[in-house]
Design a protein around this motif. Structure first.
Motif, short mmCIF file in Angstrom:
data_model
loop_
_atom_site.label_atom_id
_atom_site.label_comp_id
_atom_site.label_asym_id
_atom_site.label_seq_id
_atom_site.Cartn_x
_atom_site.Cartn_y
_atom_site.Cartn_z
N GLY A 28 75.79 66.98 -5.01
CA GLY A 28 74.98 67.74 -4.06
C GLY A 28 73.73 67.03 -3.63
N MET A 29 73.75 65.69 -3.65
CA MET A 29 72.62 64.88 -3.21
C MET A 29 72.89 64.28 -1.83
SD MET A 29 71.55 62.67 -6.54
CE MET A 29 70.30 61.85 -5.55
N GLY A 30 71.83 64.01 -1.11
CA GLY A 30 71.96 63.34 0.17
C GLY A 30 71.89 61.83 0.00
N ILE A 31 72.39 61.12 1.00
CA ILE A 31 72.26 59.67 1.07
C ILE A 31 71.62 59.32 2.40
CG2 ILE A 31 73.48 57.46 1.26
CD1 ILE A 31 75.65 58.60 -0.51
N ILE A 32 70.59 58.48 2.36
CA ILE A 32 70.03 57.92 3.58
C ILE A 32 70.26 56.41 3.52
CG2 ILE A 32 67.70 57.85 2.56
CD1 ILE A 32 66.60 58.20 5.43
N ALA A 33 70.77 55.85 4.59
CA ALA A 33 71.20 54.45 4.61
C ALA A 33 70.15 53.56 5.24
CB ALA A 33 72.52 54.32 5.37
N PHE A 34 69.79 52.47 4.51
CA PHE A 34 68.92 51.47 5.14
C PHE A 34 69.72 50.21 5.44
CE2 PHE A 34 68.29 50.33 0.62
CZ PHE A 34 68.25 48.94 0.64
N SER A 35 69.17 49.37 6.29
CA SER A 35 69.84 48.16 6.79
C SER A 35 71.21 48.46 7.39
CB SER A 35 69.97 47.11 5.69
OG SER A 35 68.71 46.62 5.32
N PRO A 36 71.34 49.51 8.20
CA PRO A 36 72.65 49.82 8.80
C PRO A 36 73.10 48.78 9.82
CG PRO A 36 70.96 51.17 9.81
CD PRO A 36 70.30 50.45 8.67
N LEU A 37 72.17 47.93 10.28
CA LEU A 37 72.53 46.87 11.22
C LEU A 37 72.58 45.51 10.53
CD1 LEU A 37 70.41 47.94 14.34
CD2 LEU A 37 72.76 48.56 13.73
N ALA A 38 72.59 45.53 9.19
CA ALA A 38 72.73 44.29 8.41
C ALA A 38 71.70 43.25 8.84
CB ALA A 38 74.15 43.74 8.51
N GLN A 39 70.43 43.69 8.86
CA GLN A 39 69.32 42.80 9.22
C GLN A 39 69.49 42.17 10.60
OE1 GLN A 39 66.38 42.03 7.32
NE2 GLN A 39 67.04 43.84 6.21
N GLY A 40 70.16 42.90 11.51
CA GLY A 40 70.32 42.43 12.88
C GLY A 40 71.64 41.75 13.16
N MET A 41 72.45 41.50 12.11
CA MET A 41 73.74 40.86 12.36
C MET A 41 74.69 41.78 13.11
SD MET A 41 74.72 38.43 9.11
CE MET A 41 74.58 39.70 7.84
N LEU A 42 74.55 43.09 12.94
CA LEU A 42 75.41 44.04 13.66
C LEU A 42 74.78 44.43 14.99
CD1 LEU A 42 76.67 46.09 10.61
CD2 LEU A 42 78.10 44.81 12.23
N THR A 43 74.34 43.42 15.71
CA THR A 43 73.89 43.53 17.09
C THR A 43 74.45 42.32 17.84
OG1 THR A 43 71.87 42.19 16.87
CG2 THR A 43 71.71 44.52 16.23
N ASP A 44 74.18 42.25 19.12
CA ASP A 44 74.65 41.07 19.88
C ASP A 44 73.61 39.95 19.88
OD1 ASP A 44 72.69 42.08 21.55
OD2 ASP A 44 74.06 42.58 23.18
N LYS A 45 72.59 40.08 19.02
CA LYS A 45 71.44 39.17 19.04
C LYS A 45 71.82 37.72 18.75
CE LYS A 45 67.71 40.74 17.24
NZ LYS A 45 66.70 41.24 16.26
N TYR A 46 72.79 37.51 17.84
CA TYR A 46 73.07 36.15 17.38
C TYR A 46 74.35 35.54 17.98
CZ TYR A 46 69.49 37.39 14.00
OH TYR A 46 68.30 37.80 13.43
N LEU A 47 74.94 36.22 18.95
CA LEU A 47 76.19 35.72 19.52
C LEU A 47 76.02 34.42 20.30
CD1 LEU A 47 77.91 39.03 20.69
CD2 LEU A 47 78.60 37.52 18.81
N ASN A 48 74.83 34.20 20.83
CA ASN A 48 74.59 32.99 21.63
C ASN A 48 73.48 32.13 21.03
OD1 ASN A 48 76.47 33.69 23.82
ND2 ASN A 48 75.03 35.35 24.22
N GLY A 49 73.41 32.08 19.71
CA GLY A 49 72.38 31.29 19.05
C GLY A 49 71.34 32.19 18.40
N ILE A 50 70.33 31.57 17.84
CA ILE A 50 69.27 32.29 17.12
C ILE A 50 68.04 32.41 18.00
CG2 ILE A 50 67.75 32.28 15.11
CD1 ILE A 50 69.94 30.78 13.60
#
Length: 336
Positions: free
Chosen positions: A221-243
């Motif tokens: 009966g406890m809640g979970i709150i998730a941090f780093s859901p974007l894996a420090q930015g890897m789960l974005t399109d930020k790194y698809l064309n370089g850093i």
């Protein structure tokens, strides 16, 4: 939204589109999306930008601001900056906000500046309240497991902090199943409102499923709150064309490194990005939606470097459902 130079008046329609989820079996509710102060609220960051992000977040119905004693850099500066923002903008809205902080990692020099001792936790809550200019926080977390300190001592300190009126609820962060279960048993005996475990969780990091924490919290009966859901930015399109020069890797972030962006990882990111486009979402939106896809996670903590990122990610509240085919596709991509 009011201009940042003027007195802030919250958007009257701020609760129209946000979803609020029950935190386990408690009476508390979290917004589906919460704002974390881990990055971009330190002494080196723009204060006006911080204030603008807080305003945009609250105007969108984000009622939870998540901090820790050592967020910065420098340690304590995120709480200090938030305290100034709170005083200038949010005092009239205090009862509409969930403000949380944590203690557990290194904060000051010497043997009493980290861990789970009663001395450290009692000093930390007093320091945090002073920096944030608050009488109490809504949730006070122990930030990490400390196997050198008896868990009974740590939990007794949390219970006494609640009894003192300095926190309304307590939580833990980065606790595994064994420690979470023991904490539940101790705090139940102490009649302390223990409501949430904050853990890292994303498409790329499913440890809370593998170690049983996710299933246990639901059972307990406890809640979970998730941090780093974007894996420090890897789960974005930020790194698809370089850093990019303004990315966390380029800023010498200690939690994400150039070596993490492998060819295999880039191929996974590209495949996930294509699936997100088919869903009518950005990759970041899909990644947040994935974390919220069931009722076992009551909120995702987003970080932001500018207000527009908050506005982009808030739409996940209404886009958190997936077909079985989409979920299988995500699993297959991650397994490659």
């Amino acid at each position: 939204m009011a201009d940042i130079a003027n007195i802030y008046a919250a958007d009257a329609a701020r609760y129209k589109n946000m979803q609020y989820n029950r935190v386990g079996n408690s009476g508390l509710k979290f917004p589906a999306v919460s704002l974390g102060f881990w990055h971009n609220f330190g002494s080196k960051d723009s204060y006006d930008n911080m204030k603008a992000m807080c305003r945009v977040a609250f105007d969108c119905g984000i009622t939870q601001f998540d901090l820790a004693n050592n967020y910065g850099p420098v340690y304590g500066s995120a709480e200090t900056n938030f305290g100034n923002i709170m005083e200038q903008d949010f005092v009239p809205y205090r009862d509409e906000l969930i403000i949380t902080t944590k203690a557990g990692y290194d904060m000051w020099d010497g043997p009493y500046g980290d861990g789970g001792s009663r001395k450290y936790l009692m000093a930390s809550i007093d320091q945090s309240l002073k920096r944030m200019k608050l009488d109490y926080v809504d949730i006070f977390y122990h930030h990490r497991m400390d196997k050198e300190t008896p868990l009974e001592e740590t939990m007794q300190a949390l219970a006494d902090i609640v009894r003192s009126g300095k926190a309304l609820y307590v939580g833990v962060s980065n606790y595994d199943r064994e420690y979470t279960q023991k904490a539940v048993e101790i705090l139940k005996e102490l009649h302390c409102p223990f409501v949430v475990n904050q853990r890292r969780y994303s498409i790329f990091d499913r440890t809370i499923e593998e170690d049983g924490v996710k299933a246990f919290c639901k059972e307990a009966g406890m809640g979970i709150i998730a941090f780093s859901p974007l894996a420090q930015g890897m789960l974005t399109d930020k790194y698809l064309n370089g850093i990019p020069s303004d990315s966390r890797i380029a800023k010498d972030n200690r939690f994400l490194h150039t070596s993490d962006i492998t060819e295999k990882r880039l191929a996974q990111i590209a495949a996930l990005n294509r699936l997100a486009k088919e869903r009518g979402q950005t990759l970041a939106q899909m990644a947040l939606s994935w974390v919220l896809k069931d009722d076992e996670v009551c909120s995702v903590l987003i970080g932001a470097s500018k207000p527009s990122q908050i506005l982009e990610n808030i739409s996940v509240v209404t886009q958190a459902s997936f077909s079985e085919e989409e979920l299988m596709c995500i699993d297959e991509i991650c397994a490659k």
